[in-house]
Structure formats: C-alpha cells, structure tokens
Motif scaffolding. Structure first.
Motif, PDB file in Angstrom:
ATOM      1  N   MET A   1       0.841  -1.192   0.000  1.00  0.00           N
ATOM      2  CA  MET A   1       0.000   0.000   0.000  1.00  0.00           C
ATOM      3  C   MET A   1       0.879   1.246   0.000  1.00  0.00           C
ATOM      4  O   MET A   1       1.838   1.335   0.764  1.00  0.00           O
ATOM      5  CB  MET A   1      -0.911   0.007   1.241  1.00  0.00           C
ATOM      6  CG  MET A   1      -1.893   1.196   1.268  1.00  0.00           C
ATOM      7  SD  MET A   1      -2.877   1.193   2.796  1.00  0.00           S
ATOM      8  CE  MET A   1      -3.760  -0.365   2.608  1.00  0.00           C
ATOM      9  N   ALA A   2       0.565   2.209  -0.860  1.00  0.00           N
ATOM     10  CA  ALA A   2       1.369   3.425  -0.983  1.00  0.00           C
ATOM     11  C   ALA A   2       1.208   4.291   0.258  1.00  0.00           C
ATOM     12  O   ALA A   2       0.167   4.305   0.918  1.00  0.00           O
ATOM     13  CB  ALA A   2       0.942   4.193  -2.226  1.00  0.00           C
ATOM     14  N   ASP A   3       2.267   5.036   0.552  1.00  0.00           N
ATOM     15  CA  ASP A   3       2.228   5.984   1.671  1.00  0.00           C
ATOM     16  C   ASP A   3       1.698   7.312   1.150  1.00  0.00           C
ATOM     17  O   ASP A   3       2.460   8.172   0.687  1.00  0.00           O
ATOM     18  CB  ASP A   3       3.624   6.149   2.263  1.00  0.00           C
ATOM     19  CG  ASP A   3       3.999   5.003   3.168  1.00  0.00           C
ATOM     20  OD1 ASP A   3       3.484   4.951   4.297  1.00  0.00           O
ATOM     21  OD2 ASP A   3       4.799   4.157   2.739  1.00  0.00           O
ATOM     22  N   LEU A   4       0.397   7.504   1.231  1.00  0.00           N
ATOM     23  CA  LEU A   4      -0.213   8.718   0.693  1.00  0.00           C
ATOM     24  C   LEU A   4      -0.139   9.893   1.662  1.00  0.00           C
ATOM     25  O   LEU A   4      -0.094  11.041   1.229  1.00  0.00           O
ATOM     26  CB  LEU A   4      -1.679   8.436   0.332  1.00  0.00           C
ATOM     27  CG  LEU A   4      -1.920   7.341  -0.716  1.00  0.00           C
ATOM     28  CD1 LEU A   4      -3.416   7.163  -0.944  1.00  0.00           C
ATOM     29  CD2 LEU A   4      -1.209   7.681  -2.019  1.00  0.00           C
ATOM     30  N   LEU A   5      -0.122   9.608   2.959  1.00  0.00           N
ATOM     31  CA  LEU A   5      -0.148  10.683   3.953  1.00  0.00           C
ATOM     32  C   LEU A   5       1.220  11.039   4.495  1.00  0.00           C
ATOM     33  O   LEU A   5       1.501  12.209   4.770  1.00  0.00           O
ATOM     34  CB  LEU A   5      -1.075  10.275   5.110  1.00  0.00           C
ATOM     35  CG  LEU A   5      -1.261  11.330   6.207  1.00  0.00           C
ATOM     36  CD1 LEU A   5      -1.938  12.580   5.634  1.00  0.00           C
ATOM     37  CD2 LEU A   5      -2.085  10.775   7.359  1.00  0.00           C
ATOM     38  N   TYR A   6       2.085  10.046   4.656  1.00  0.00           N
ATOM     39  CA  TYR A   6       3.365  10.283   5.338  1.00  0.00           C
ATOM     40  C   TYR A   6       4.194  11.394   4.661  1.00  0.00           C
ATOM     41  O   TYR A   6       4.644  12.332   5.324  1.00  0.00           O
ATOM     42  CB  TYR A   6       4.153   8.977   5.388  1.00  0.00           C
ATOM     43  CG  TYR A   6       5.075   8.813   6.583  1.00  0.00           C
ATOM     44  CD1 TYR A   6       5.700   9.909   7.176  1.00  0.00           C
ATOM     45  CD2 TYR A   6       5.336   7.556   7.117  1.00  0.00           C
ATOM     46  CE1 TYR A   6       6.553   9.746   8.258  1.00  0.00           C
ATOM     47  CE2 TYR A   6       6.181   7.382   8.202  1.00  0.00           C
ATOM     48  CZ  TYR A   6       6.790   8.481   8.765  1.00  0.00           C
ATOM     49  OH  TYR A   6       7.636   8.319   9.832  1.00  0.00           O
ATOM     50  N   PRO A   7       4.418  11.347   3.334  1.00  0.00           N
ATOM     51  CA  PRO A   7       5.220  12.413   2.707  1.00  0.00           C
ATOM     52  C   PRO A   7       4.654  13.826   2.910  1.00  0.00           C
ATOM     53  O   PRO A   7       5.413  14.756   3.218  1.00  0.00           O
ATOM     54  CB  PRO A   7       5.248  12.000   1.226  1.00  0.00           C
ATOM     55  CG  PRO A   7       5.110  10.511   1.269  1.00  0.00           C
ATOM     56  CD  PRO A   7       4.133  10.256   2.381  1.00  0.00           C
ATOM     57  N   PRO A   8       3.328  14.033   2.757  1.00  0.00           N
ATOM     58  CA  PRO A   8       2.808  15.373   3.028  1.00  0.00           C
ATOM     59  C   PRO A   8       3.000  15.819   4.476  1.00  0.00           C
ATOM     60  O   PRO A   8       3.229  17.006   4.744  1.00  0.00           O
ATOM     61  CB  PRO A   8       1.315  15.257   2.690  1.00  0.00           C
ATOM     62  CG  PRO A   8       1.233  14.124   1.738  1.00  0.00           C
ATOM     63  CD  PRO A   8       2.289  13.161   2.175  1.00  0.00           C
ATOM     64  N   VAL A   9       2.907  14.874   5.418  1.00  0.00           N
ATOM     65  CA  VAL A   9       3.135  15.216   6.824  1.00  0.00           C
ATOM     66  C   VAL A   9       4.580  15.664   7.025  1.00  0.00           C
ATOM     67  O   VAL A   9       4.854  16.638   7.742  1.00  0.00           O
ATOM     68  CB  VAL A   9       2.792  14.018   7.731  1.00  0.00           C
ATOM     69  CG1 VAL A   9       3.300  14.264   9.148  1.00  0.00           C
ATOM     70  CG2 VAL A   9       1.287  13.783   7.751  1.00  0.00           C
TER      71      VAL A   9
END
Length: 239
Positions: free
Chosen positions: A1-9
């Motif tokens: 599953m891709a990390d959709l939230l972690y990079p923006p955080v």
C-alpha cells in the motif's frame, strides 16, 4: 500500500521547522541504510522526538515506523494520522502484539523507530534501556542504528510549557554507525552496548551544541551534571 499521507506530513513538518527558524546540526545520516530493515534507536527528551528521529532518515529517503504507546492511537486527531502512517501501537501491559507487528515490518524491509527508555527522561540523561530493540534486531537479523537528539527538550517536554516561538533554537542530531548483532549474544549485552553508543552520541551532541543557558532561570534544560537545574536522575525517578 502506498504511503499517501506520510510524505505530506513530512513536508508540513519541514515547513513548520522553517517557520520556527530552527537551526539544525545534523551528522551521520549516511549511516541510515538506504534499503532493508533496521531498528533506529534514540534517546527521549521531548514530546517531538519522533519527528526529529524521522528527519534523520530523510537523506536515505526512508520512512520510519515508530512504536508508540497505544493512547496516542486512540486520540481523535493523532490516532488516524498514526495509523495512516503505519506506526505501531504498543500496549505496555501486553506488548506481544506490537513486537510481532514490528518484527514483521522489519522482515519486510521497514525501518522501525524505538525509544528504549520508554518514557521521556526528565533529567535529560539516559535512563535504563529496555531490551526490546535489541531483541527485535537479533530476531529479524537487521542492524541497530543508534542516534541521539539534543535541544528538542527546549521546544516541548514534560513539566515545561511549549516554546514554539521564532527564537532560533538549535537542534542537534547525531547518528552512529549501524551495530550488527550476534544471534548468540544475550539481549541484555546487546542492549548495554547500544546504550553506551547512544551515550557517546549524546555527549558529542552536547559538546557541539551552540547555545548555553541565559542565566539561572534558563538553565532548566541543562542536566545537573553539566551545571543545569534539571532534576538529577535520582530526583527524576522520585518524581
């Protein structure tokens, strides 16, 4: 599953650091493996340490999955964020599930972040280390990566108000060489070696720290053995 939230955080955190005008002194990030599992181990002096520990892994383009007390995951704001970033909840009365979760993540090539003191050190010195980090590294056959933070306690720690003003606070981060573990060495021995290495990195960060207390009222963030007014380790245990 891709990390959709972690990079923006992470991007939001970096923008926040810039707004606060934090000054970073970071050494040793090349020791964070660019691939494969590892246990990233740090001292714990601030409520924000997980942010700065994770920052040390950014040059290697790695995302750190932190083990944190389960109450953080029950909070209405932090809970959804922690789960979306695939951090690992720890029920301190029943740690087997968290251990198994972390072990699986390590074997799949993730970096797991651990604070082996378990709670913030109010004396700003190293407390005893729990052996979980060493046991995880041994069982998953991955390295331990020691590191130390200094200055983060001035932003937000136990018993003191948050200081999120634009006051040019320096933050020091030191990352040490990975420690390989022998499967036959007792976890207690590995843990002691790990603690000694974190202590060396902590002392290096303290020696290089560019700020000094501005009078007695400002010396609360310095440990007693360095002339500050923080509680001694014995006083902190009593508290």
């Amino acid at each position: 599953m891709a990390d959709l939230l972690y990079p923006p955080v992470i991007g939001a955190a970096r923008a926040w650091f810039k707004a606060l005008d934090l000054r970073f002194d970071i050494h040793g990030t090349e020791h964070v493996p660019s691939r494969g599992g590892a246990v990233l181990v740090s001292n714990h002096i601030s409520y924000l340490d997980f942010i700065f520990t994770g920052l040390a892994a950014r040059p290697a383009k790695r995302l750190v999955r932190f083990m944190a007390k389960d109450s953080v995951f029950r909070h209405k704001v932090s809970g959804p964020l922690m789960r979306a970033m695939k951090h690992i909840p720890v029920d301190r009365s029943r740690g087997e599930g968290a251990y198994a979760h972390a072990l699986k993540a390590l074997r799949s090539g993730e970096i797991i972040g651990v604070f082996p003191e378990a709670t913030i050190s109010c004396s700003f010195t190293l407390k005893d280390f729990k052996s979980g980090a060493a046991r995880l590294a041994q069982e998953a056959r991955v390295p331990l990566v020691p590191m130390a933070l200094w200055g983060t306690q001035r932003l937000w720690t136990k018993g003191h108000k948050r200081d999120f003003g634009r006051n040019h606070l320096p933050v020091s981060i030191r990352v040490g060489e990975p420690m390989n573990t022998d499967q036959d060495e007792p976890a207690a021995g590995v843990t002691e070696r790990l603690r000694e290495r974190v202590q060396e990195l902590l002392e290096a960060a303290q020696r290089a720290y560019p700020a000094v207390p501005k009078g007695a009222a400002d010396s609360w963030w310095q440990p007693a053995h360095l002339g500050g007014t923080a509680p001694t380790p014995a006083q902190a245990r009593a508290l």
